[in-house]
Design an enzyme around this catalytic site. Sequence first.
Site, PDB file in Angstrom:
ATOM      1  N   CYS A 212       0.792  -1.225   0.000  1.00 44.25           N
ATOM      2  CA  CYS A 212       0.000   0.000   0.000  1.00 44.25           C
ATOM      3  C   CYS A 212       0.827   1.279   0.000  1.00 44.25           C
ATOM      4  O   CYS A 212       1.012   1.923   1.026  1.00 44.25           O
ATOM      5  CB  CYS A 212      -0.971   0.034   1.180  1.00 44.25           C
ATOM      6  SG  CYS A 212      -2.111   1.416   1.018  1.00 44.25           S
ATOM      7  N   CYS A 393      -6.938   2.108  -3.992  1.00 43.25           N
ATOM      8  CA  CYS A 393      -6.442   2.715  -2.778  1.00 43.25           C
ATOM      9  C   CYS A 393      -7.361   3.877  -2.421  1.00 43.25           C
ATOM     10  O   CYS A 393      -7.393   4.861  -3.142  1.00 43.25           O
ATOM     11  CB  CYS A 393      -5.020   3.218  -3.049  1.00 43.25           C
ATOM     12  SG  CYS A 393      -4.378   4.278  -1.747  1.00 43.25           S
TER      13      CYS A 393
END
Lengths: 450, 115
Positions: A212, A393
């Site tokens: 991430c 995201c």
Amino acid sequence: MTEQREREFAAILKSASAGRRNFLRLGAAGTGALLLPATAARAADKLVSKARIVIAGAGAAGLAAASRLAEQLDGASITLVDGRKEHFYQPGYTLIGAGLKPASYVVSTTAEYVPKGVDWIEERVAEFDPEGNKVVTESGKAIPYDFLLVATGLKLDYAAIPGMEVGEIGKNGLGSVYHSAAAAEATWRSMSDFADKGGIGLFLRPGTEMKCAGAPLKYTFITDDYLRRRGNRGKAELVYNANNKVLFSVPIVSEKVRMLFDDRKVKVNYERILESIDLGKRIAVFKSPIGPVEHPYDFINVIPPMRAPDAVRNSPLPWQEGGWAKDGWIEVDKHSLRHKRFDNVFAVGDVAGVPKGKTAASVKWQVPVAVDHLLARIAGKESTSAYNGYTSCPLITRLGQAMLVEFDYKDNLVPSFPGIIAPLEELWITWVMKTMALKPTYLSMLRGRA
Amino acid sequence: MKEFDPLIFLVVFQEMLGPLLWLLILLAVGGTLAFLRLLIKEKGIVARRLVRAELAGLGGGVLALILMAKVSSSGFTDAGGPADWFLIALVFGMGLIGSAIVVYSFLGWRTPVKR
């Protein structure tokens, strides 16, 4: 003339109904859609096989794969190998670090997701032997396989930063959201303390591949927002240290973040990689093109280098050359997730050596593809399914708002709700997804249901 | 996002709300059925009761928004674009209509109009 008009009218009707469908998606879904799958294989009959399938790692990718395989195979032996008893919902770490959720929010047990009919060996894999078609566990037990799915995740290499001690997270301005749920909570205490006093806040990302890549940015934005809410933004200087010349690997997103940082008065340094840290004196040293640069801080969010676990790195599985060889990411085809040299081996999740995103959304889209190729192989066919690098995201830009960034291997933005949720817009609805819908969607994925 | 399966949403909502989901569905279905039966029984809408139910519905809409804000850890200044206003309107509207129907049926079955 009339015929042409009719055609135009039909086209308008068609686009209107597509728009309505999108609306319905939104209404019906609330939100949790970005992790949702193609469900083509659901109706298929079970495949009868005596194949021995070993899944190394029972995290998000391993469990999701086990669920899908168990659902679609009859008579096969499916074995999960992982020593960890807890399961961590890692997308929740940022919310803990933001003081919005308790540490318990992300913790559950592996056992509750292990599907029926799947064996779970509660040990870590110590050795991969793809030539001998077996893995060896820590206790020396050899497990032979016909197919291997590697989903070990990655290793947070804190030891690679001299001076760093994970036991000190939460003390003396040291934060590190990534380490664990408890560390994320400790980081919240440090950051909240900083938001009360002000000073210098340092943010960074490692020079390696990472899970991430949006998380370091999110935490910068969240810290900025807390300082503002407490009236202390004027007393603080926030500095973000990018490892290379961009803020995000997707150019259009990088530019947007640059503008937002500009707007929020976050200073940016490019090409700075954390090299060492002095926790007592609160000084971080960064590697830069002009040599080592010392930077004092009052709060820092340390994100360590990330690499494949040692057992993978010491095996024949990683890339043998190129940028990914050093850190041990597994050499798979980026579209099929099949190993390039051992064709009965697949890698999914963080450990896979593919260009984009190490996220739960990547897992969601990788697992069905790898499973499909594996099943096709068992059935003696070829699968045509391909992973296009899709990942997403929800990039938090302040408390209560986020941008829904979705992209693929080609750096294209691939919005799930075009015309409704603009990908680079700071929206509450995206925040709602992140805080409400993502965890249930994730848990459904583990159970192979979404 | 290639294919959509409504069942998946059910699964996700179930994961999100747990047993509360079934309670809500029960309340929605039960409320609607009670409302329809009342309509048939009374052969129409009682305007006075409807107005009262709608007033209560306004409160229901606000309540739905408060619940939403609480569950999603958000404040009341977070809307950033049209999609947000749409969601706010949707949540408010669902709260309003839902509670208006339930209140209308409740009032109707408690003190039926004699004709």
